[in-house]
Design an enzyme around this catalytic site. Structure first.
Site, mmCIF file in Angstrom:
data_model
loop_
_atom_site.group_PDB
_atom_site.id
_atom_site.type_symbol
_atom_site.label_atom_id
_atom_site.label_comp_id
_atom_site.label_asym_id
_atom_site.label_seq_id
_atom_site.Cartn_x
_atom_site.Cartn_y
_atom_site.Cartn_z
ATOM 1 N N SER A 146 80.557 -38.085 32.476
ATOM 2 C CA SER A 146 80.522 -38.697 31.149
ATOM 3 C C SER A 146 81.535 -39.825 31.102
ATOM 4 C CB SER A 146 80.864 -37.672 30.064
ATOM 5 O OG SER A 146 81.001 -38.301 28.795
ATOM 6 N N TYR A 160 86.560 -31.674 26.532
ATOM 7 C CA TYR A 160 85.321 -32.042 27.215
ATOM 8 C C TYR A 160 85.575 -33.201 28.172
ATOM 9 C CZ TYR A 160 80.727 -34.287 27.746
ATOM 10 O OH TYR A 160 79.597 -34.880 28.242
#
Length: 251
Positions: A146, A160
């Site tokens: 990501s 995250y």
């Protein structure tokens, strides 16, 4: 030229994983569509692949559990008729939205279990089976990282982002470790992508609010990410290892 074989896509019942599964099947891969809980979603992906003339099977399994991971590879081979020669490590969760200090331990642990431990377990099993050193024929691993790993996601998903930083490090190190064993390891790092992830995390308006930060002026699509994954699985990326390809529209 590499011939498409059996591809295992984790977390493939929706979003980026589903787009990868459908695109890979269209390119000739036989696809194992993994899901943890969304059986209906996985069935829809399989039905769509079959309607387009491809081959796919839905396989349940929690990637954070080693017995499930081993079984996924065994079942994919048994049901699709050949060993897994490509893995797309897509399964992941964002966890609770908010400040890092407000995160409870259970949510933190689950995010690490899926995004880091689960991805590592799948990658390890893939190497054990694909490596020419162990009698395999080689293969491909594409990890879904990501852009959060680079921007940090302060005030939203710092935990995250940290797990995706681990994915980037694993991609680089493992790529170098197994390149001589016939395995190419790379990653794709999506940015703001129009999936149900944001709404599921309680932020249904996040894409609209953040779109102005993307130089291209829009959120990405799951297909944008799938196209990058399919390139990395192809011979057109034959000299690419350890890359983390940003798919973020410049953000």
């Amino acid at each position: 030229m590499t011939q498409p074989g059996v591809l295992l896509v984790t977390g493939a019942s929706k979003g980026i994983g589903a787009a990868v599964a459908r695109s890979a099947a269209a390119a000739g891969w036989a696809v194992a569509v993994n899901y943890a809980a969304d059986e209906a979603g996985a069935a829809r992906v399989v039905a769509a692949v079959e309607a387009d003339g491809g081959r796919a099977v839905a396989l349940a399994g929690d990637v954070s559990r080693e017995p499930d991971v081993v079984r996924l590879f065994d079942d994919a081979e048994a049901k699709l008729g050949a060993p897994v020669t490509a893995l797309v490590n897509n399964a992941g969760i964002v966890g609770r939205h908010g400040r890092f200090a407000d995160l409870d331990t259970e949510a933190l642990q689950r995010t690490v279990d899926i995004n880091v431990t689960g991805l590592m377990l799948c990658a390890r099993e893939a190497v054990r089976r694909m490596s020419t050193r162990a009698g395999g024929t080689g293969g491909h691993i594409v990890n879904i990282s990501s852009r959060a790993a680079q921007v940090g996601s302060p005030g939203e998903w710092v935990h995250y982002a940290a797990t995706k930083g681990a994915v980037d490090s694993l991609t680089l190190g493992l790529a170098k470790e197994v390149a001589g064993e016939g395995i190419r390891v790379n990653a794709v790092a999506p940015g703001l992508i129009d999936t149900g992830l944001h709404a599921a995390a309680g932020q249904p308006d996040r894409l609209a609010a953040k779109a102005h930060e993307v130089p291209l002026g829009r959120a990405g699509t799951p297909q944008d990410c799938a196209d990058a994954v399919l390139w990395l699985l192809s011979d057109r990326a034959a000299f690419v290892i350890g890359a983390v390809v940003p798919v973020g529209g410049g953000r």
